[in-house]
Design a protein around this motif. Structure first.
Motif, short mmCIF file in Angstrom:
data_model
loop_
_atom_site.label_atom_id
_atom_site.label_comp_id
_atom_site.label_asym_id
_atom_site.label_seq_id
_atom_site.Cartn_x
_atom_site.Cartn_y
_atom_site.Cartn_z
N PRO A 274 8.32 -4.44 -12.35
CA PRO A 274 9.05 -3.19 -12.63
C PRO A 274 8.13 -2.06 -13.09
O PRO A 274 7.08 -2.28 -13.67
CB PRO A 274 9.99 -3.59 -13.77
N THR A 275 8.55 -0.83 -12.80
CA THR A 275 7.91 0.38 -13.29
C THR A 275 9.00 1.24 -13.88
O THR A 275 10.02 1.48 -13.24
CB THR A 275 7.21 1.14 -12.15
N ILE B 54 0.84 -1.20 0.00
CA ILE B 54 0.00 0.00 0.00
C ILE B 54 0.88 1.25 0.00
O ILE B 54 0.65 2.19 -0.77
CB ILE B 54 -0.96 -0.01 1.21
N THR B 55 1.89 1.27 0.84
CA THR B 55 2.79 2.43 0.91
C THR B 55 3.53 2.61 -0.40
O THR B 55 3.71 3.73 -0.87
CB THR B 55 3.79 2.25 2.07
N TYR B 56 3.96 1.51 -1.02
CA TYR B 56 4.66 1.59 -2.30
C TYR B 56 3.79 2.24 -3.37
O TYR B 56 4.23 3.14 -4.07
CB TYR B 56 5.10 0.19 -2.76
N VAL B 57 2.55 1.81 -3.47
CA VAL B 57 1.64 2.34 -4.48
C VAL B 57 1.43 3.84 -4.28
O VAL B 57 1.48 4.63 -5.23
CB VAL B 57 0.29 1.58 -4.48
N LYS B 58 1.21 4.25 -3.04
CA LYS B 58 0.95 5.66 -2.76
C LYS B 58 2.18 6.52 -3.03
O LYS B 58 2.10 7.57 -3.66
CB LYS B 58 0.52 5.84 -1.30
N ARG B 59 3.34 6.08 -2.58
CA ARG B 59 4.56 6.87 -2.75
C ARG B 59 5.07 6.84 -4.19
O ARG B 59 5.69 7.77 -4.65
CB ARG B 59 5.63 6.42 -1.79
N LYS B 60 4.82 5.74 -4.90
CA LYS B 60 5.24 5.62 -6.29
C LYS B 60 4.59 6.70 -7.14
O LYS B 60 5.25 7.33 -7.97
CB LYS B 60 4.89 4.23 -6.83
N ALA B 61 3.32 6.93 -6.92
CA ALA B 61 2.60 7.93 -7.70
C ALA B 61 3.22 9.31 -7.50
O ALA B 61 3.42 10.06 -8.47
CB ALA B 61 1.13 7.95 -7.31
N GLY B 62 3.54 9.66 -6.27
CA GLY B 62 4.15 10.95 -5.99
C GLY B 62 5.55 11.07 -6.58
O GLY B 62 5.93 12.11 -7.12
N MET C 253 11.86 1.38 -11.02
CA MET C 253 11.51 0.93 -9.67
C MET C 253 10.97 -0.49 -9.74
O MET C 253 10.29 -0.85 -10.70
CB MET C 253 10.41 1.82 -9.08
N PHE C 254 11.29 -1.29 -8.73
CA PHE C 254 10.72 -2.63 -8.60
C PHE C 254 9.85 -2.65 -7.35
O PHE C 254 10.30 -2.28 -6.27
CB PHE C 254 11.82 -3.68 -8.50
N SER C 255 8.62 -3.10 -7.52
CA SER C 255 7.68 -3.15 -6.40
C SER C 255 8.09 -4.24 -5.42
O SER C 255 8.95 -5.07 -5.74
CB SER C 255 6.27 -3.42 -6.93
N PRO C 256 7.48 -4.28 -4.24
CA PRO C 256 7.78 -5.34 -3.28
C PRO C 256 7.50 -6.74 -3.84
O PRO C 256 8.10 -7.70 -3.42
CB PRO C 256 6.85 -5.05 -2.10
N THR C 257 6.63 -6.82 -4.83
CA THR C 257 6.33 -8.12 -5.46
C THR C 257 7.27 -8.41 -6.63
O THR C 257 7.24 -9.50 -7.18
CB THR C 257 4.88 -8.16 -5.96
N GLY C 258 8.08 -7.43 -7.03
CA GLY C 258 9.06 -7.64 -8.09
C GLY C 258 8.67 -7.12 -9.46
O GLY C 258 9.45 -7.23 -10.40
#
Length: 82
Positions: A54-55, A19-27, A47-52
């Motif tokens: 990539p973005t 949840i924190t990753y999704v919110k901070r990624k957008a910013g 960036m790689f999410s906690p699940t792996g």
């Protein structure tokens, strides 16, 4: 009223980490895009999410291959100096 200073540490719960990753990624993506436009810089953000998963965010005028090509044309001394 100002914001409270957050202590930064790794979140133990995978659910709250996602949840924190999704919110901070957008910013972070928004700031990177703004920096690319305002300062006319070549930008690549990977960036790689906690699940792996990539973005990839690139700047306004260039794509990933042109930025990587530009970086590979620099000598090691140039990269360290910059």
């Amino acid at each position: 009223m100002g914001r409270k200073k957050l202590k930064i540490w790794r979140l133990e719960s995978m659910k709250s980490r996602k949840i924190t990753y999704v919110k901070r990624k957008a910013g972070l993506m928004k700031k990177a895009h703004e920096l690319s436009i305002l300062c006319d810089v070549d930008l690549v953000l990977l960036m790689f999410s906690p699940t792996g998963s990539p973005t990839l965010v690139t700047g306004e005028k260039n794509d990933l291959s042109s930025v990587v090509q530009k970086l590979s044309n620099m000598t090691l001394e140039e990269r360290l100096h910059r």
